[in-house]
Design an enzyme around this catalytic site. Sequence first.
Site, PDB file in Angstrom:
ATOM      1  N   GLY D  14      26.447  45.323  29.955  1.00 42.59           N
ATOM      2  CA  GLY D  14      27.907  45.314  29.906  1.00 42.59           C
ATOM      3  C   GLY D  14      28.525  45.246  31.294  1.00 42.59           C
ATOM      4  O   GLY D  14      27.825  45.207  32.314  1.00 42.59           O
ATOM      5  N   VAL D  16      30.261  47.497  32.997  1.00 37.70           N
ATOM      6  CA  VAL D  16      30.010  48.655  33.856  1.00 37.70           C
ATOM      7  C   VAL D  16      28.548  48.690  34.256  1.00 37.70           C
ATOM      8  O   VAL D  16      28.209  48.968  35.407  1.00 37.70           O
ATOM      9  CB  VAL D  16      30.458  49.949  33.155  1.00 37.70           C
ATOM     10  CG1 VAL D  16      30.102  51.171  33.992  1.00 37.70           C
ATOM     11  CG2 VAL D  16      31.964  49.912  32.875  1.00 37.70           C
ATOM     12  N   SER D  41      19.304  42.886  22.809  1.00 38.44           N
ATOM     13  CA  SER D  41      18.826  42.491  24.138  1.00 38.44           C
ATOM     14  C   SER D  41      17.395  42.958  24.396  1.00 38.44           C
ATOM     15  O   SER D  41      16.714  42.398  25.262  1.00 38.44           O
ATOM     16  CB  SER D  41      19.739  43.074  25.214  1.00 38.44           C
ATOM     17  OG  SER D  41      21.028  42.509  25.127  1.00 38.44           O
ATOM     18  N   LEU D  87      27.472  52.977  28.690  1.00 36.14           N
ATOM     19  CA  LEU D  87      27.453  52.683  27.254  1.00 36.14           C
ATOM     20  C   LEU D  87      28.857  52.647  26.666  1.00 36.14           C
ATOM     21  O   LEU D  87      29.761  53.357  27.109  1.00 36.14           O
ATOM     22  CB  LEU D  87      26.624  53.751  26.518  1.00 36.14           C
ATOM     23  CG  LEU D  87      25.112  53.637  26.696  1.00 36.14           C
ATOM     24  CD1 LEU D  87      24.442  54.881  26.124  1.00 36.14           C
ATOM     25  CD2 LEU D  87      24.588  52.385  25.991  1.00 36.14           C
ATOM     26  N   CYS D 153      39.416  54.934  34.072  1.00 39.27           N
ATOM     27  CA  CYS D 153      39.784  54.148  35.246  1.00 39.27           C
ATOM     28  C   CYS D 153      41.248  54.321  35.654  1.00 39.27           C
ATOM     29  O   CYS D 153      41.563  54.400  36.847  1.00 39.27           O
ATOM     30  CB  CYS D 153      39.478  52.672  34.993  1.00 39.27           C
ATOM     31  SG  CYS D 153      40.017  52.068  33.389  1.00 39.27           S
ATOM     32  N   HIS D 258      43.691  48.381  38.848  1.00 44.26           N
ATOM     33  CA  HIS D 258      44.721  49.036  38.042  1.00 44.26           C
ATOM     34  C   HIS D 258      45.830  49.533  38.978  1.00 44.26           C
ATOM     35  O   HIS D 258      45.568  50.218  39.962  1.00 44.26           O
ATOM     36  CB  HIS D 258      44.134  50.229  37.302  1.00 44.26           C
ATOM     37  CG  HIS D 258      43.269  49.868  36.139  1.00 44.26           C
ATOM     38  ND1 HIS D 258      43.006  48.580  35.760  1.00 44.26           N
ATOM     39  CD2 HIS D 258      42.606  50.664  35.238  1.00 44.26           C
ATOM     40  CE1 HIS D 258      42.215  48.585  34.696  1.00 44.26           C
ATOM     41  NE2 HIS D 258      41.952  49.831  34.360  1.00 44.26           N
ATOM     42  N   ASN D 345      39.221  49.225  39.311  1.00 39.23           N
ATOM     43  CA  ASN D 345      38.932  49.904  38.056  1.00 39.23           C
ATOM     44  C   ASN D 345      37.468  49.882  37.650  1.00 39.23           C
ATOM     45  O   ASN D 345      37.048  50.721  36.860  1.00 39.23           O
ATOM     46  CB  ASN D 345      39.779  49.312  36.929  1.00 39.23           C
ATOM     47  CG  ASN D 345      39.594  47.831  36.778  1.00 39.23           C
ATOM     48  OD1 ASN D 345      39.924  47.084  37.708  1.00 39.23           O
ATOM     49  ND2 ASN D 345      39.067  47.386  35.657  1.00 39.23           N
TER      50      ASN D 345
END
Lengths: 370, 370, 370, 370
Positions: D14, D16, D41, D87, D153, D258, D345
Amino acid sequence: MSGKIRVGVLGATGMVGQRFIQLMDGHPYFEVVAVGASPRSAGKTYAEAVAGAWKMTTPIPAAVAAMIVATCDAAHFVDCRLIFSGLDASVAGAIETAHAAAGRYVISNSKNHRRDPLVPLVVPTVNAAHLAVVAQQQQRRATPGWIVTNANCSTTAMVVPLKALQAAFGPLRRVMVTTLQAISGGGYPGVPSMDILGNVVPYISGEEEKIEWETGKILGGVETAAAAAGDDGDASAFVHDPVRVSATCTRVPVVDGHTCCVSVEFACDTPPSLAAVAQAFRDYRFDGQDLALPTKPQHAIVVTDDPARPQPRLDVDAGNGQSVTVGRIRECSLFHVKFVALCHNTILGAAGSSLLNAEIMKERGLLGRA
Amino acid sequence: MSGKIRVGVLGATGMVGQRFIQLMDGHPYFEVVAVGASPRSAGKTYAEAVAGAWKMTTPIPAAVAAMIVATCDAAHFVDCRLIFSGLDASVAGAIETAHAAAGRYVISNSKNHRRDPLVPLVVPTVNAAHLAVVAQQQQRRATPGWIVTNANCSTTAMVVPLKALQAAFGPLRRVMVTTLQAISGGGYPGVPSMDILGNVVPYISGEEEKIEWETGKILGGVETAAAAAGDDGDASAFVHDPVRVSATCTRVPVVDGHTCCVSVEFACDTPPSLAAVAQAFRDYRFDGQDLALPTKPQHAIVVTDDPARPQPRLDVDAGNGQSVTVGRIRECSLFHVKFVALCHNTILGAAGSSLLNAEIMKERGLLGRA
Amino acid sequence: MSGKIRVGVLGATGMVGQRFIQLMDGHPYFEVVAVGASPRSAGKTYAEAVAGAWKMTTPIPAAVAAMIVATCDAAHFVDCRLIFSGLDASVAGAIETAHAAAGRYVISNSKNHRRDPLVPLVVPTVNAAHLAVVAQQQQRRATPGWIVTNANCSTTAMVVPLKALQAAFGPLRRVMVTTLQAISGGGYPGVPSMDILGNVVPYISGEEEKIEWETGKILGGVETAAAAAGDDGDASAFVHDPVRVSATCTRVPVVDGHTCCVSVEFACDTPPSLAAVAQAFRDYRFDGQDLALPTKPQHAIVVTDDPARPQPRLDVDAGNGQSVTVGRIRECSLFHVKFVALCHNTILGAAGSSLLNAEIMKERGLLGRA
Amino acid sequence: MSGKIRVGVLGATGMVGQRFIQLMDGHPYFEVVAVGASPRSAGKTYAEAVAGAWKMTTPIPAAVAAMIVATCDAAHFVDCRLIFSGLDASVAGAIETAHAAAGRYVISNSKNHRRDPLVPLVVPTVNAAHLAVVAQQQQRRATPGWIVTNANCSTTAMVVPLKALQAAFGPLRRVMVTTLQAISGGGYPGVPSMDILGNVVPYISGEEEKIEWETGKILGGVETAAAAAGDDGDASAFVHDPVRVSATCTRVPVVDGHTCCVSVEFACDTPPSLAAVAQAFRDYRFDGQDLALPTKPQHAIVVTDDPARPQPRLDVDAGNGQSVTVGRIRECSLFHVKFVALCHNTILGAAGSSLLNAEIMKERGLLGRA
């Protein structure tokens, strides 16, 4: 004394000028010691002059921030051996000529002198051999300095992979290209947001002519100095390549990174396979590749296998902005091969080319004693 | 009883389906009476099914908002004479075939049946004569209904001006095109913003193949029914035009409006002048131009003299989205003429083509008794 | 003779001027007969003057396209009864005063006269009663014409729902607002794309002061003419509402539509429920709602229940750009209620307010004999 | 053996997770040795698993590219001492608990455990002292590992300057904030381009509640272990600060960064001057400032005097993404002081916080023997 070559930047408050200053921050060869801009800025510190208009994402280098901006009159740059010019084309021609006449080495991003038959037009990862023509230029023009130019930003993205093809497979016959160009190429304030936000502008004044003309000079050869010297002072030192180019240039809402959609027809009867083309891109080494140069990219061409790349957002900084990324290598049903090429239009496509040209010239002894 | 033709919309919750519903709001010929979507939506009201995903800039028509969404099973559409399909290609093929087998007239925006040799592929302002092939299709396939398709959105923008050139100056030999396509063409949720914001994606899966193939069918002719009927059931009713096309398709951060940068080589030895080309675009009249049709554009082609247009933001709604805007008509140094064409990709490029095709068929008696 | 009121547009080539011309195309009350702009444009046809800079998505109305642009000198507008001014604030003040002195009725979108204690500052769906003050203005200033202004675009989006709350629940004590404003508010060329593409600029010069000041005048009352007439010529005809406002104004990459994030504290001790607030928005009727006006929105406020709306792209054209869309009505943990309001910044937020004000004045006999 | 702490990354494919892998490339303390993702995956190499979805602007680190992706089952991470979790909240809770139960030190960017009264919620440049609570957590929960979280964030951008104000001027009473948040916060594919291109979405699910709640925990104190240990296992180790926060969260078409528009009311009767506030931001030093940490920013807060900054495009990378940039410090007519704060962010606002927390813990001996 830093022992570095003393450099002046003309058009220092503009987008290209700012990029020169950013790229030279901490540079091992060059040190910015003078900044020139319009009379409106002259007399202010550089920080004051670009207040609200510094558009780099790193802070203004402290030493430059405190410098007093001068006009671009050559008299203000006597301490400089080398001049980087990011001047607007409306004023660049005469100013750069004056600096060369005053003994400066001028490396310019402006278009004004690109068609001069004694001025090298050099993309550093393509035709660095042309840089040696400055000796002819000085001799035949009887000027103590000289002028070198680099190519238009959109030409640059395309001509690097074209050179790799020419080097591997011989002459090219025809090239059709459509560009999708970033807003930073329009300077600041430049492109109004009302024109480009969520929009495409399928026209950039003068751009198509530049690509169609410059490609031939850059891919061409250099006359031997002896032969050329026999000519009058305006005989060209350059032999243009006969490749024919047709360009469509568009502006898209991208900050940095020009994308070129290219279709190529080789002059030979049996064109190379797609695999051979891809390999030629990967294997391409430019004249100067072996030199240890501060801003030299590891690869002049980065080949991507991702079917949806190159993309400006992901690939524009490849090689710190000095590489061209090439992808989507595939057959053309009309010509021979199609691909997409991307370069950073204000680094390799502008200030970065000037700087890398300067680095090559420094290593080749063309900038005089250090 | 409204006296209007009763219409069902398949894929009604998607982008194309929403556009169908918007365009048919208040339509004098057609009335939406059934909406079909995936099992996930079935059983909900249409308003519930598209909650948070209605992306038109006008409200959901009240009558449709209250309808209960069905699955796309043909059994749910027995009240409909006409079906507009905005289904995803992953499911469109079999569903549309089933609807035709059940006696529905299916006008589809999906790609699945475009290559069927008995299915018309029609851009309404280009080749409406092809629509009459539905009679052959019914006869030779022995189905009570039929299927008509319209072209891919990017094909559409290009093929309208190509038709005008072909009509005025005879066959075209070669066409090179680069498209800059809007995000709405990718549906919803469609293109992730992380991929396209401030970016270009130089690839759209399957798109280049569609343009290269569809152009020939659309610009081609129709076999006479007699001759074709002598063939077996799969012999084509269409004679493809031999024009050869090479396409590069890119996605740009534009909401609506596909821009095509086109270069054309005529088959004739002495190509027309640029002035003649411009005049041909201005004078172009399509087969159906004389009919009084609700969504017919006044001009199939709008020619702009502004050197920086067409632009999606300014020109996409020309002719209420049913016109193609053409500009930048100029010489090509490799082929004969270059221009830029723009169409609204979800109106003329999708639902609008289907609807205008239906209007033409209604006026020509191809939709049965009213 | 059309029988329509003859209108001049000042600043006709700018963004607001273009919108005036677009909105008046085919208008039943008003007819544009003169267009004024800077000396640079004077003498050209309007079409020539805006070549390449017409940014509306509909073509230039043919009658206006052919008009010869004048300077904004009042002498060029003697045929006009009504003047719409979209002039830049740098020149609007004196020019508008001169037009009023010459007997014109001036309805201005500029800020210059908004703080004049005898000049109405009117959002048509909020405080149309203020328009009657023009009689006082003429009398006490002894001018044959008068000046009316409308509010700043970001004030407009917020003050319509505030008025609905004030009308339903009595005085407001405090309002905190953050705006996300569109680029069209910056005119043309206006906001450079290098500043706003993929970016936020958290500052718009003078904007926060305008919102904080204008709200009180708009939400306030009018002195009776008798009492006010007893004062000297500069005594205010308006009683400002004591609501206190704190604003933060930002620019975002949106073409049209200002979004306001608002938090409100009522003056009363027991604030209304969220349901009551929502109902008050839905039930709100403005002074003038009952008049039959060409550009009057059906609802001054459109309430959306979609938790992710209002959004500029989807809601900016509500009520043909004359409605404010309100959503996300919810409790504020510090004040009483929060909501998000959106208006079209160049229609209701600029030219549309001027036009609707003029329509109300026409119906109320404030524009003289027709 | 590198001697580095062996690290696993959960949610590695992902946005992050990708940032974790990018930031740890060449890190002197940590070495990625295992990557976990969804069963879809698992079994692929990392390069295969993220093909077409790697959205960092640097290439995938070669060592990670070749790793085989596992599921997130704790059994696959026995070689790791430290786990970074990116996650999705839909699965993070149970997986992270299982890893802690299996003896891993888990540093998570997910929201699931943030409200756990024994789990530190730490912005590294704000409340690193809270990290020591992991000892209590292990003891009172009887788990061999532990969990640490970082903040949402948007909370992060605001809470760093709030901490500086609290440290300099004592308690804060009320904070009103409107955020303008970047699309990268929505993950990939995340925010559809149809929703955000040229648009604003004034809603992000759950975001306002996070800011309003998390701020109190982060700005609060820690119970002494002795006192807390006397309580039952669920008594909080944290004393929340009583500051009250009201938030409005919007999404804007920005890739990274942000922006928070903040208004603050101090608890004290005589608020500090604007100059004192600016100085407090400049002088702010966080707990951990004196440690030599690989990704520690030189300044936790960078103050800009440019009235139009901070801007995401220009300021998001300040301190390599670990600084917050603050500008537009000015009076609030309702509260005491207003300012605009910006953070990256996905660096300080996500993976960068986790990493800097880990670096602090390593230096403080909280990660065990190296």
